[in-house]
Write an enzyme that holds these catalytic residues in place. Structure first.
Site, PDB file in Angstrom:
ATOM      1  N   CYS A 187       1.266   6.608  11.897  1.00  0.00           N
ATOM      2  CA  CYS A 187       0.270   5.663  12.399  1.00  0.00           C
ATOM      3  C   CYS A 187      -0.948   6.463  12.839  1.00  0.00           C
ATOM      4  O   CYS A 187      -0.844   7.299  13.740  1.00  0.00           O
ATOM      5  CB  CYS A 187       0.877   4.925  13.595  1.00  0.00           C
ATOM      6  SG  CYS A 187      -0.239   3.783  14.420  1.00  0.00           S
ATOM      7  N   CYS A 237      -5.661   3.956   7.867  1.00  0.00           N
ATOM      8  CA  CYS A 237      -4.648   3.200   8.610  1.00  0.00           C
ATOM      9  C   CYS A 237      -3.491   2.999   7.640  1.00  0.00           C
ATOM     10  O   CYS A 237      -3.713   2.644   6.471  1.00  0.00           O
ATOM     11  CB  CYS A 237      -5.214   1.855   9.062  1.00  0.00           C
ATOM     12  SG  CYS A 237      -3.968   0.692   9.684  1.00  0.00           S
TER      13      CYS A 237
HETATM   14  N1  DGL Z   1      -0.725   1.474  11.091  1.00  0.00           N
HETATM   15  C1  DGL Z   1      -1.580   1.855  12.141  1.00  0.00           C
HETATM   16  C2  DGL Z   1      -2.546   2.953  11.750  1.00  0.00           C
HETATM   17  O1  DGL Z   1      -2.239   3.744  10.895  1.00  0.00           O
HETATM   18  C3  DGL Z   1      -2.098   0.914  13.148  1.00  0.00           C
HETATM   19  C4  DGL Z   1      -2.209  -0.533  12.879  1.00  0.00           C
HETATM   20  C5  DGL Z   1      -2.345  -1.307  14.180  1.00  0.00           C
HETATM   21  O2  DGL Z   1      -1.314  -1.468  14.816  1.00  0.00           O
HETATM   22  O3  DGL Z   1      -3.469  -1.689  14.509  1.00  0.00           O
HETATM   23  O4  DGL Z   1      -3.595   3.080  12.303  1.00  0.00           O
END
Ligand code: DGL
Length: 264
Positions: free
Chosen positions: A73, A184
């Site tokens: 993430c 993301c």
């Molecule tokens: N998947 C996450 C990222 O790589 C975050 C998404 C979220 O929860 O806003 O930033």
């Protein structure tokens, strides 16, 4: 040799785009995937809040007996990676950063766009990475508004998803960019729509999944903790949300594995 699992963590389903690359590159490694689910999305939250979630998630993965944690993430990485590394000094912890470096090294138009969450784009880590690699390069920062929710609701194959992507990506087409960085881990699930919008404009779409898997491979060797080559990988899924969220994670992962099999 160490057959203990690798832990992968994300706010929700997004980290499965990293999990997929790990399964592909490291077929003997068992993986425990923790998709928070309860507190997702993280993108609009404060650094403090996200750091607390990341600590809780890492504690849980450590209690499950992982040998390494991959923070799948970008948002949690920008908020918490230094805190996690200082709390768990002896365990390798891999973070995810938008692939700004490869985009900057290969751009010809010297203009790139980074799609990420609001938190990631305003973070110190992002600012220092762009300061380091993007000298003389224009970096357009764009939040993928609504993208995370679409993926969390499992609506990525809908026309509504395409429209959401089009409204964010189309304005970039007149900006002279030649790279779009997916900063993301939820966004790779919308990649077919992004590619449809940019088709014919000479724009490469770049994400970090494969590079992170290679980094994990390198660390497993460096710390001598790779699984044995005859080890049969097991995949487990946990969540802070309800049972149906976990079942959903499992179902999606199953779909990803089926797709990987057809690629071989
Ligand atoms: N998947 C996450 C990222 O790589 C975050 C998404 C979220 O929860 O806003 O930033």
């Amino acid at each position: 040799m160490d057959n203990r699992p690798i832990g992968v963590y994300d706010s929700g389903f997004g980290g499965l785009s990293v999990w997929r690359e790990l399964c592909r590159l490291l077929p003997h490694e068992s993986i425990i995937y923790l998709g928070d689910g309860k507190n997702c999305p993280y993108g609009g939250r404060s650094r403090e809040e996200i750091t607390n979630f990341a600590i809780e998630a890492t504690e849980r993965l450590v209690a499950e007996g992982v040998k390494m944690v991959v923070v799948g993430c970008n948002t949690a990485t920008t908020a918490a990676i230094s805190t996690l590394r200082s709390r768990w000094e002896s365990m390798p912890i891999v973070g995810l950063e938008p692939a700004v470096k490869p985009a900057c090294l290969t751009t010809e138009s010297r203009r790139i766009a980074v799609l990420a969450t609001a938190h990631s784009l305003r973070s110190d880590m992002f600012l220092s990475t762009t300061a380091r690699y993007a000298e003389g390069i224009e970096v357009l920062k764009t939040v993928g508004e609504g993208f995370v929710d679409i993926v969390e609701r499992g609506e990525e194959s809908t026309e509504k998803a395409y429209e959401a992507v089009r409204s964010v990506v189309e304005p970039l087409l007149s900006e002279g960019i030649d790279k779009i960085v997916l900063g993301c881990t939820h966004y790779p699930f919308l990649r077919p729509h992004i590619e449809r919008v940019v088709a014919g404009y000479g724009i490469d779409v770049i994400d970090s999944g494969e590079a992170v898997a290679r980094r994990v491979e390198w660390l497993l060797k460096r710390y001598k903790i790779a699984a044995r080559s005859d080890h049969k990988a097991e995949y487990r899924f946990i969540s802070f949300a309800d049972k149906s969220y976990r079942a959903n994670l499992e179902a999606r992962a199953k779909g990803i594995i089926e797709k990987l099999k057809t690629e071989i």
